[in-house]
Scaffold this motif. Structure first.
Motif, PDB file in Angstrom:
ATOM      1  N   SER A 147       8.745 -24.215 -42.768  1.00 39.07           N
ATOM      2  CA  SER A 147       8.048 -24.757 -43.818  1.00 39.07           C
ATOM      3  C   SER A 147       8.685 -25.415 -44.922  1.00 39.07           C
ATOM      4  CB  SER A 147       7.100 -23.753 -44.571  1.00 39.07           C
ATOM      5  OG  SER A 147       6.251 -23.104 -43.548  1.00 39.07           O
ATOM      6  N   ALA A 148       9.925 -24.881 -45.553  1.00 33.99           N
ATOM      7  CA  ALA A 148      10.923 -25.495 -46.246  1.00 33.99           C
ATOM      8  C   ALA A 148      11.460 -26.908 -45.659  1.00 33.99           C
ATOM      9  CB  ALA A 148      11.942 -24.618 -46.937  1.00 33.99           C
ATOM     10  N   LEU A 149      12.050 -26.676 -44.392  1.00 34.59           N
ATOM     11  CA  LEU A 149      12.613 -27.801 -43.889  1.00 34.59           C
ATOM     12  C   LEU A 149      11.487 -29.129 -43.367  1.00 34.59           C
ATOM     13  CD1 LEU A 149      14.697 -26.241 -40.945  1.00 34.59           C
ATOM     14  CD2 LEU A 149      15.507 -27.497 -43.056  1.00 34.59           C
ATOM     15  N   ALA A 150      10.322 -28.662 -43.015  1.00 32.68           N
ATOM     16  CA  ALA A 150       9.494 -29.662 -42.826  1.00 32.68           C
ATOM     17  C   ALA A 150       8.688 -30.302 -43.950  1.00 32.68           C
ATOM     18  CB  ALA A 150       8.335 -28.844 -41.828  1.00 32.68           C
ATOM     19  N   LEU A 151       8.286 -29.484 -45.057  1.00 31.86           N
ATOM     20  CA  LEU A 151       7.791 -30.270 -46.123  1.00 31.86           C
ATOM     21  C   LEU A 151       8.761 -30.859 -46.737  1.00 31.86           C
ATOM     22  CD1 LEU A 151       5.274 -30.390 -47.758  1.00 31.86           C
ATOM     23  CD2 LEU A 151       5.892 -28.557 -49.119  1.00 31.86           C
ATOM     24  N   ALA A 152      10.068 -30.842 -47.022  1.00 34.03           N
ATOM     25  CA  ALA A 152      11.167 -31.426 -47.530  1.00 34.03           C
ATOM     26  C   ALA A 152      11.447 -32.743 -46.936  1.00 34.03           C
ATOM     27  CB  ALA A 152      12.499 -30.593 -47.767  1.00 34.03           C
ATOM     28  N   TYR A 153      11.224 -32.762 -45.723  1.00 34.99           N
ATOM     29  CA  TYR A 153      11.457 -33.729 -44.644  1.00 34.99           C
ATOM     30  C   TYR A 153      10.373 -34.701 -45.234  1.00 34.99           C
ATOM     31  CZ  TYR A 153      11.614 -36.766 -40.617  1.00 34.99           C
ATOM     32  OH  TYR A 153      11.336 -37.834 -39.738  1.00 34.99           O
ATOM     33  N   PHE A 154       9.050 -34.304 -45.008  1.00 32.04           N
ATOM     34  CA  PHE A 154       7.720 -35.144 -45.245  1.00 32.04           C
ATOM     35  C   PHE A 154       8.062 -35.970 -46.748  1.00 32.04           C
ATOM     36  CE2 PHE A 154       3.505 -35.181 -47.048  1.00 32.04           C
ATOM     37  CZ  PHE A 154       2.971 -36.194 -46.250  1.00 32.04           C
ATOM     38  N   LEU A 155       8.279 -34.875 -47.571  1.00 34.81           N
ATOM     39  CA  LEU A 155       8.471 -35.457 -49.105  1.00 34.81           C
ATOM     40  C   LEU A 155       9.381 -36.586 -49.273  1.00 34.81           C
ATOM     41  CD1 LEU A 155       7.764 -32.122 -51.102  1.00 34.81           C
ATOM     42  CD2 LEU A 155       6.064 -33.571 -50.594  1.00 34.81           C
ATOM     43  N   ALA A 156      10.521 -36.230 -48.824  1.00 30.68           N
ATOM     44  CA  ALA A 156      11.542 -37.345 -48.588  1.00 30.68           C
ATOM     45  C   ALA A 156      11.030 -38.684 -47.854  1.00 30.68           C
ATOM     46  CB  ALA A 156      12.865 -36.750 -47.835  1.00 30.68           C
ATOM     47  N   GLN A 157       9.997 -38.776 -47.068  1.00 28.62           N
ATOM     48  CA  GLN A 157       9.763 -40.209 -46.251  1.00 28.62           C
ATOM     49  C   GLN A 157       8.483 -40.464 -47.063  1.00 28.62           C
ATOM     50  OE1 GLN A 157      11.504 -40.666 -43.756  1.00 28.62           O
ATOM     51  NE2 GLN A 157      12.810 -38.980 -44.163  1.00 28.62           N
ATOM     52  N   THR A 158       7.883 -39.640 -47.840  1.00 30.25           N
ATOM     53  CA  THR A 158       6.594 -40.166 -48.372  1.00 30.25           C
ATOM     54  C   THR A 158       6.336 -40.156 -49.920  1.00 30.25           C
ATOM     55  OG1 THR A 158       5.358 -37.986 -48.397  1.00 30.25           O
ATOM     56  CG2 THR A 158       5.254 -39.202 -46.207  1.00 30.25           C
ATOM     57  N   SER A 159       7.546 -39.662 -50.624  1.00 31.09           N
ATOM     58  CA  SER A 159       7.300 -39.585 -52.141  1.00 31.09           C
ATOM     59  C   SER A 159       7.071 -40.885 -52.887  1.00 31.09           C
ATOM     60  CB  SER A 159       8.494 -38.766 -52.577  1.00 31.09           C
ATOM     61  OG  SER A 159       8.369 -38.530 -54.005  1.00 31.09           O
ATOM     62  N   PRO A 160       6.405 -40.901 -53.833  1.00 28.41           N
ATOM     63  CA  PRO A 160       6.460 -42.248 -54.664  1.00 28.41           C
ATOM     64  C   PRO A 160       7.536 -42.094 -55.631  1.00 28.41           C
ATOM     65  CG  PRO A 160       4.763 -40.772 -55.518  1.00 28.41           C
ATOM     66  CD  PRO A 160       5.300 -39.980 -54.236  1.00 28.41           C
ATOM     67  N   ALA A 161       8.569 -41.277 -55.502  1.00 29.63           N
ATOM     68  CA  ALA A 161       9.644 -41.082 -56.540  1.00 29.63           C
ATOM     69  C   ALA A 161      10.757 -41.045 -55.749  1.00 29.63           C
ATOM     70  CB  ALA A 161       9.483 -39.812 -57.296  1.00 29.63           C
ATOM     71  N   PRO A 162      11.323 -42.351 -55.263  1.00 26.18           N
ATOM     72  CA  PRO A 162      12.369 -42.509 -54.291  1.00 26.18           C
ATOM     73  C   PRO A 162      13.571 -41.974 -54.867  1.00 26.18           C
ATOM     74  CG  PRO A 162      11.628 -44.496 -55.264  1.00 26.18           C
ATOM     75  CD  PRO A 162      10.717 -43.719 -55.713  1.00 26.18           C
ATOM     76  N   LYS A 163      13.828 -41.888 -56.255  1.00 31.15           N
ATOM     77  CA  LYS A 163      15.049 -41.526 -56.799  1.00 31.15           C
ATOM     78  C   LYS A 163      15.243 -39.940 -56.958  1.00 31.15           C
ATOM     79  CE  LYS A 163      15.374 -45.155 -60.186  1.00 31.15           C
ATOM     80  NZ  LYS A 163      15.439 -45.597 -61.641  1.00 31.15           N
TER      81      LYS A 163
END
Length: 422
Positions: free
Chosen positions: A38-54
């Protein structure tokens, strides 16, 4: 996913040096397969879709690296999917307190929603919670809270990813989520009392999206064999492999999940001395070992052993377990080699440790788990899994197809009630 995990450590160091935001996604302190994936998959998803790219999105495994070898099913699945342990970041390799003090930390909790007392200072850094346990503590805005009674937290992560942009879900992430849900929900077997329609729907959706995923029986069988592989483990390692700790004002009791039949476990050479040494070295007044094994139909057999040199404590724990009604454990005494160990067969095979913990917690005075996600919290109600007493999911429910789930999560994403017209 493979490239994301491989680059996480470098991204962490770079953002520390540049004094930029670090968004950690972290599971609970048991750090089982569900928490890890869950931690790996959600972090990966957030990295691909987050509006905070920094921000750097960093999955963290909430155990010391030295303990990772005890999570045999997790090491097996990650290795099988090409994610080396060397690429992972463990709790003893990142200074969360220092990052928070520096104003750099955002924290998302998966597979738990209450930090232990030792991490209380990090509470204000929590921006999101994704969990499948009953809510024990309210969190106000701006923290986003998703707590749903499904069999696996990986189901909630899968739903979250499927409602995101198309193309984000890759084969490796799908395989990790697929295997985790199958293991957590005992190959979707209703007899085990864990699976819900949403778990089934997510497995079906993953299989539709990636038809090349291995067959369910093969995945579950391999992961179950890996989880129950205690070859070469000492008694101390077996007890630490899946450990929770409960405390009252002056008594601390360990609850260990043991992946071996109880009769075999009790015949381990030197077991009594090992139990005594394990408890004395950690300050535990007693220990409850909960063993589980499965037959060829994936139906669980559960047994319990209560150990304590203190007769009053041992009697208190045994009486609480024997007299429990929510749920009733349907215990039957088994022979024990020693008077300080009381052994039981557990007739209610769907009563998992999540359901036994509140019984033991109440017996110790109602305080939460020390050194685990239950620390200093009000005892939660019995988790609502299917086929469990007084659970809405045990009643007749209309079957859900994958499309129903997709429509539901899509409506939630745009702020519509699930039953509203299109």
């Amino acid at each position: 996913m493979e490239r994301f995990v491989a680059g996480s450590r470098a991204a962490l160091q770079d953002h520390i040096q540049q004094h930029q935001e670090i968004h950690v996604v972290m599971g609970n302190e048991a750090c089982d397969l569900d928490s890890t994936v869950s931690a790996l998959a959600l972090a990966y998803f957030l990295a691909q879709t987050s509006p905070a790219p920094k921000a750097a999105f960093v999955p963290v495994l909430n155990i010391p690296r030295a303990d990772f070898a005890l999570r045999t099913e997790t090491t097996f699945l990650l290795r099988d999917r090409g994610i080396p342990a060397a690429s992972l970041i463990f709790r003893d390799e990142i200074d969360l307190g220092g990052l928070h003090h520096a104003g750099l930390l955002s924290l998302t909790l998966v597979d738990h929603h209450v930090l232990p007392g030792a991490d209380a200072a990090l509470e204000e850094a929590v921006v999101e919670v994704l969990d499948h346990r009953p809510l024990e503590r309210d969190r106000g805005p701006p923290c986003q809270v998703t707590v749903e009674p499904v069999g696996s937290c990986a189901t909630l992560v899968t739903e979250r990813i499927l409602q995101g942009p198309p193309g984000v879900l890759d084969r490796t992430t799908a395989a990790l989520l697929h295997g985790t849900i199958l293991l957590d929900c005992i190959n979707l077997s209703p007899a085990a009392g864990k699976v819900t329609p949403r778990d089934v729907a997510c497995v079906s959706l993953l299989e539709e999206r990636f038809p090349e995923l291995p067959a369910r029986d093969a995945v579950f069988g391999a992961l179950q064999a890996a989880k129950f592989d205690v070859t070469g483990l000492t008694t101390e390692q077996m007890l630490r492999k899946d450990l929770k700790v409960l405390s009252s004002d002056d008594v601390v009791v360990a609850i260990s999940g043991v992946f071996e039949d109880l009769e075999i476990f009790l015949l381990r050479p030197g077991l009594l001395q090992d139990l005594e040494a394990f408890c004395q070295s950690r300050g535990y007044a007693g220990l409850v070992a909960m063993t589980v094994s499965f037959n060829e139909h994936h139906e669980p057999t559960r047994k319990l052993a209560v150990y304590s040199r203190q007769e009053p404590l041992r009697s208190t724990l045994c009486r609480a377990l024997e007299e429990a009604t929510t749920p009733s454990l349907l215990l039957q005494l088994l022979p024990s080699p020693w008077p300080c160990v009381v052994a039981y067969a557990q007739g209610n095979a769907v009563a998992t440790r999540k359901k036994v913990l509140p019984i033991l917690r109440a017996a110790l005075g109602g305080l939460g788990a020390a050194g685990g996600p239950e620390d200093d919290v009000v005892p939660p109600p019995t988790p609502m899994n299917s086929l469990v007493e007084e659970c809405p999911l045990a009643q007749a429910v209309p079957p859900l197809c994958p499309q129903d789930v997709l429509e539901r999560v899509s409506r939630i994403a745009v702020g519509q009630p699930p039953g509203s017209p299109k």
